[in-house]
Enzyme design. Structure first.
Site, PDB file in Angstrom:
ATOM      1  N   ARG A 194       0.829  -1.202   0.000  1.00 26.44           N
ATOM      2  CA  ARG A 194       0.000   0.000   0.000  1.00 26.44           C
ATOM      3  C   ARG A 194       0.864   1.253   0.000  1.00 26.44           C
ATOM      4  O   ARG A 194       0.437   2.309  -0.438  1.00 26.44           O
ATOM      5  CB  ARG A 194      -0.895   0.026   1.253  1.00 26.44           C
ATOM      6  CG  ARG A 194      -1.968  -1.038   1.310  1.00 26.44           C
ATOM      7  CD  ARG A 194      -2.635  -1.058   2.677  1.00 26.44           C
ATOM      8  NE  ARG A 194      -3.183   0.222   3.082  1.00 26.44           N
ATOM      9  CZ  ARG A 194      -4.363   0.711   2.688  1.00 26.44           C
ATOM     10  NH1 ARG A 194      -5.125   0.002   1.884  1.00 26.44           N
ATOM     11  NH2 ARG A 194      -4.777   1.881   3.089  1.00 26.44           N
ATOM     12  N   ARG A 244      10.147   5.976  -2.334  1.00 28.53           N
ATOM     13  CA  ARG A 244      10.551   6.908  -3.399  1.00 28.53           C
ATOM     14  C   ARG A 244      12.003   7.347  -3.243  1.00 28.53           C
ATOM     15  O   ARG A 244      12.468   7.578  -2.124  1.00 28.53           O
ATOM     16  CB  ARG A 244       9.659   8.150  -3.373  1.00 28.53           C
ATOM     17  CG  ARG A 244       8.186   7.833  -3.572  1.00 28.53           C
ATOM     18  CD  ARG A 244       7.479   8.951  -4.313  1.00 28.53           C
ATOM     19  NE  ARG A 244       6.059   8.677  -4.400  1.00 28.53           N
ATOM     20  CZ  ARG A 244       5.183   9.045  -3.484  1.00 28.53           C
ATOM     21  NH1 ARG A 244       5.575   9.750  -2.439  1.00 28.53           N
ATOM     22  NH2 ARG A 244       3.918   8.743  -3.636  1.00 28.53           N
ATOM     23  N   ARG A 300      -9.508  -6.139  13.413  1.00 28.80           N
ATOM     24  CA  ARG A 300      -8.918  -5.182  14.340  1.00 28.80           C
ATOM     25  C   ARG A 300      -9.938  -4.077  14.555  1.00 28.80           C
ATOM     26  O   ARG A 300     -10.635  -3.651  13.623  1.00 28.80           O
ATOM     27  CB  ARG A 300      -7.635  -4.561  13.752  1.00 28.80           C
ATOM     28  CG  ARG A 300      -6.556  -5.545  13.416  1.00 28.80           C
ATOM     29  CD  ARG A 300      -6.054  -6.303  14.590  1.00 28.80           C
ATOM     30  NE  ARG A 300      -5.285  -5.446  15.494  1.00 28.80           N
ATOM     31  CZ  ARG A 300      -4.872  -5.858  16.700  1.00 28.80           C
ATOM     32  NH1 ARG A 300      -5.167  -7.079  17.140  1.00 28.80           N
ATOM     33  NH2 ARG A 300      -4.162  -5.051  17.467  1.00 28.80           N
ATOM     34  N   ARG A 356      -0.787   6.272  15.961  1.00 22.25           N
ATOM     35  CA  ARG A 356      -0.670   7.601  15.351  1.00 22.25           C
ATOM     36  C   ARG A 356      -1.553   8.596  16.076  1.00 22.25           C
ATOM     37  O   ARG A 356      -2.458   8.210  16.819  1.00 22.25           O
ATOM     38  CB  ARG A 356      -1.025   7.554  13.854  1.00 22.25           C
ATOM     39  CG  ARG A 356      -2.397   7.012  13.538  1.00 22.25           C
ATOM     40  CD  ARG A 356      -2.574   6.816  12.015  1.00 22.25           C
ATOM     41  NE  ARG A 356      -3.841   6.152  11.722  1.00 22.25           N
ATOM     42  CZ  ARG A 356      -4.216   5.722  10.527  1.00 22.25           C
ATOM     43  NH1 ARG A 356      -3.419   5.865   9.484  1.00 22.25           N
ATOM     44  NH2 ARG A 356      -5.383   5.131  10.357  1.00 22.25           N
ATOM     45  N   GLU A 359      -4.587   7.186  18.448  1.00 19.81           N
ATOM     46  CA  GLU A 359      -5.221   5.975  17.896  1.00 19.81           C
ATOM     47  C   GLU A 359      -4.561   4.698  18.415  1.00 19.81           C
ATOM     48  O   GLU A 359      -3.360   4.514  18.274  1.00 19.81           O
ATOM     49  CB  GLU A 359      -5.123   6.069  16.361  1.00 19.81           C
ATOM     50  CG  GLU A 359      -5.910   5.038  15.610  1.00 19.81           C
ATOM     51  CD  GLU A 359      -5.918   5.341  14.102  1.00 19.81           C
ATOM     52  OE1 GLU A 359      -6.019   6.521  13.696  1.00 19.81           O
ATOM     53  OE2 GLU A 359      -5.812   4.385  13.330  1.00 19.81           O
ATOM     54  N   TYR A 411      -9.671  -5.424   2.881  1.00 20.45           N
ATOM     55  CA  TYR A 411      -9.056  -4.170   3.335  1.00 20.45           C
ATOM     56  C   TYR A 411      -9.115  -3.223   2.135  1.00 20.45           C
ATOM     57  O   TYR A 411      -8.248  -3.264   1.266  1.00 20.45           O
ATOM     58  CB  TYR A 411      -7.617  -4.472   3.745  1.00 20.45           C
ATOM     59  CG  TYR A 411      -6.784  -3.352   4.331  1.00 20.45           C
ATOM     60  CD1 TYR A 411      -7.273  -2.076   4.530  1.00 20.45           C
ATOM     61  CD2 TYR A 411      -5.478  -3.597   4.705  1.00 20.45           C
ATOM     62  CE1 TYR A 411      -6.483  -1.066   5.083  1.00 20.45           C
ATOM     63  CE2 TYR A 411      -4.670  -2.608   5.255  1.00 20.45           C
ATOM     64  CZ  TYR A 411      -5.185  -1.342   5.436  1.00 20.45           C
ATOM     65  OH  TYR A 411      -4.386  -0.359   5.968  1.00 20.45           O
ATOM     66  N   ASP A 465      -9.743   0.637   0.305  1.00 20.43           N
ATOM     67  CA  ASP A 465      -9.834   2.088   0.384  1.00 20.43           C
ATOM     68  C   ASP A 465     -11.192   2.520  -0.171  1.00 20.43           C
ATOM     69  O   ASP A 465     -11.889   1.740  -0.821  1.00 20.43           O
ATOM     70  CB  ASP A 465      -8.694   2.716  -0.421  1.00 20.43           C
ATOM     71  CG  ASP A 465      -7.355   2.560   0.285  1.00 20.43           C
ATOM     72  OD1 ASP A 465      -7.354   2.481   1.524  1.00 20.43           O
ATOM     73  OD2 ASP A 465      -6.320   2.516  -0.403  1.00 20.43           O
TER      74      ASP A 465
HETATM   75  N1  UDP Z   1       2.809   0.845   8.330  1.00 17.80           N
HETATM   76  C1  UDP Z   1       3.906   0.836   9.148  1.00 17.80           C
HETATM   77  N2  UDP Z   1       4.439   2.025   9.537  1.00 17.80           N
HETATM   78  C2  UDP Z   1       3.913   3.213   9.179  1.00 17.80           C
HETATM   79  C3  UDP Z   1       2.787   3.217   8.339  1.00 17.80           C
HETATM   80  C4  UDP Z   1       2.254   2.013   7.934  1.00 17.80           C
HETATM   81  O1  UDP Z   1       4.384  -0.221   9.538  1.00 17.80           O
HETATM   82  O2  UDP Z   1       4.441   4.258   9.587  1.00 17.80           O
HETATM   83  C5  UDP Z   1       2.260  -0.463   7.902  1.00 17.80           C
HETATM   84  C6  UDP Z   1       1.239  -1.008   8.896  1.00 17.80           C
HETATM   85  O3  UDP Z   1       1.326  -2.409   8.917  1.00 17.80           O
HETATM   86  C7  UDP Z   1      -0.062  -0.542   8.284  1.00 17.80           C
HETATM   87  C8  UDP Z   1       0.230  -0.699   6.795  1.00 17.80           C
HETATM   88  O4  UDP Z   1       1.602  -0.344   6.665  1.00 17.80           O
HETATM   89  O5  UDP Z   1      -1.151  -1.346   8.707  1.00 17.80           O
HETATM   90  C9  UDP Z   1      -0.629   0.144   5.878  1.00 17.80           C
HETATM   91  O6  UDP Z   1      -0.483   1.504   6.231  1.00 17.80           O
HETATM   92  P1  UDP Z   1      -1.597   2.604   5.868  1.00 17.80           P
HETATM   93  O7  UDP Z   1      -1.032   3.929   6.230  1.00 17.80           O
HETATM   94  O8  UDP Z   1      -2.042   2.381   4.474  1.00 17.80           O
HETATM   95  O9  UDP Z   1      -2.751   2.200   6.902  1.00 17.80           O
HETATM   96  P2  UDP Z   1      -4.238   2.799   7.165  1.00 17.80           P
HETATM   97  O10 UDP Z   1      -4.171   4.289   7.041  1.00 17.80           O
HETATM   98  O11 UDP Z   1      -5.144   2.108   6.158  1.00 17.80           O
HETATM   99  O12 UDP Z   1      -4.503   2.342   8.569  1.00 17.80           O
END
Ligand code: UDP
Length: 373
Positions: free
Chosen positions: A175, A179, A251, A281, A302, A350, A352
């Site tokens: 996901r 870069r 979850r 976060r 969160e 899962y 979007d």
């Molecule tokens: N992830 C991580 N560190 C980060 C951001 C994401 O390990 O700083 C991993 C984590 O397993 C997460 C997945 O990447 O569930 C997908 O991240 P995304 O930001 O897409 O999650 P969402 O916003 O859908 O919760």
């Protein structure tokens, strides 16, 4: 499809709103049962009475897509303001830029790499013996190497999923882009934006049609499916079958809400990647609407945990070892007459928001085509 049908729906989130509108415009009558007191499912937004901030009640939702038809559809109901998601990460006592980009790499390793130097360096860190990564961990070790993986992904992922990243599919990590330039846009899609008046108003407008009735605080019981010519079910797949095969794992999230004056953290999303920090976060919701001004600020800390029977399901948990429980439900669903399972919960994916809308459009078109063929 000449005759008007009476269609029942479980859930008033994006999936059923899109499907209901398509069918209503073709003259069918729709009755939607939504257990919550509001529409829009987990992308529900609500203006906070005290601060005036538009709050993403069930956590942050940023609209991004490459699908032009989906983008046109959402813009039909809502003005989307330009928005670029730029995420920051607090790890090991420093603040970094996410997704991993040239700034992250240079800052983390204390270097001044050019794009090609960074690419060569990361390749030297990567485990090239992994040729076909299957798990989250293999994907990380192959493409970013152990150091970045352990700093940014291992701890966060353990907190988010409570599963060893060796058992999670590579698709979860895919996901996120990596870069070798300074582009820190979290998403790589052509279209990205935020609804000027929030997602709930957008969904309300989709549902605002004389052929659509929405009952809030009301559950469509599987036993009542026969009252309708057809049912679209966007509730949990296992709930439709009374959890007869067992509970599909999810979850859930807990949000610790707090307020502050002015600008609390300086950005919309700050990830906390160290495993010792219990939350994943902090989101500061006013920054999701940078065109608005508010003196006070609303933030969510969160926390992720296993979803219990009375919790709100958020993320389906897919593991690399496969999922016999899901397969058992899918086999039952495939045999079901008169019911189409849709959405994140109904299909246990899962997804979007844009993918949810695309899947809903495809489902309703397949339904219409099957009846006009
Ligand atoms: N992830 C991580 N560190 C980060 C951001 C994401 O390990 O700083 C991993 C984590 O397993 C997460 C997945 O990447 O569930 C997908 O991240 P995304 O930001 O897409 O999650 P969402 O916003 O859908 O919760």
């Amino acid at each position: 499809m000449s005759e008007s049908m009476h269609i029942g729906m479980a859930g008033a989130g994006l999936s059923c709103a899109v499907i209901a509108r398509e069918l209503a415009e073709r003259g069918h009558r729709i009755t939607i049962h939504e257990t919550r007191p509001h529409v829009a499912g987990n992308c529900h937004t609500e203006r906070d009475a005290g601060s005036g901030v538009m709050v993403h009640v069930y956590g942050p939702h940023i609209f991004h897509t490459d699908d032009e038809e989906v983008w046109t559809l959402v813009n039909r109901y809502m003005d989307f303001k330009p928005y670029v998601n730029r995420v920051k990460a607090t790890a090991r006592g420093q603040v970094f830029s996410l997704p991993i980009n040239l700034h992250t790499i240079n800052q983390f390793f204390g270097k001044t790499f050019s794009p090609s130097e960074a690419r060569a360096f990361i390749e030297s860190q990567a485990d090239t013996t992994i040729t076909d990564p299957q798990s989250f961990e293999e994907q990380a070790l192959r493409f970013i190497g152990r150091e970045l993986y352990e700093a940014f992904f291992k701890g966060y992922t353990l907190k988010q999923w409570e599963v060893d990243p060796k058992r999670l599919p590579a698709s979860i990590l895919k996901r996120l882009p990596v870069r070798f330039n300074y582009n820190d846009n979290y998403f790589a899609h052509r279209f990205q934006g935020m609804p000027a008046e929030g997602y709930t108003v957008m969904v309300q407008r989709m549902l605002d049609h004389p052929n659509i009735i929405v009952h809030l605080g009301s559950a469509l019981r599987p036993a009542d499916v026969g009252q309708y010519d057809h049912v679209f079910w966007s509730g949990p797949l296992d709930a439709f079958y009374g959890h007869a095969e067992g509970r599909l794992p999810y979850r859930t999230l807990d949000f610790e809400r707090f307020e502050g004056e002015g600008d609390v953290q300086g950005c919309a999303v700050m990830n906390y990647n160290d495993v010792e920090v219990p939350y994943t976060r902090i989101t500061e919701h006013k920054h999701f609407a940078p065109w608005e001004e508010h003196a006070r600020s609303v933030c969510y800390r969160e926390f992720s945990r296993r979803c219990g029977e009375n919790d709100i399901p958020y993320y389906p948990v897919h593991l690399t070892e496969g999922d016999q429980l899901l397969q058992a439900y899918q086999a039952r669903a495939a045999r079901e007459q008169g019911v189409t399972f849709v959405g994140r919960l109904g299909t246990y994916r899962y997804m979007d928001m844009d993918v949810t809308i695309r899947a809903a459009l495809d489902a309703v078109r397949a339904f219409i085509n099957a009846r006009t063929a």
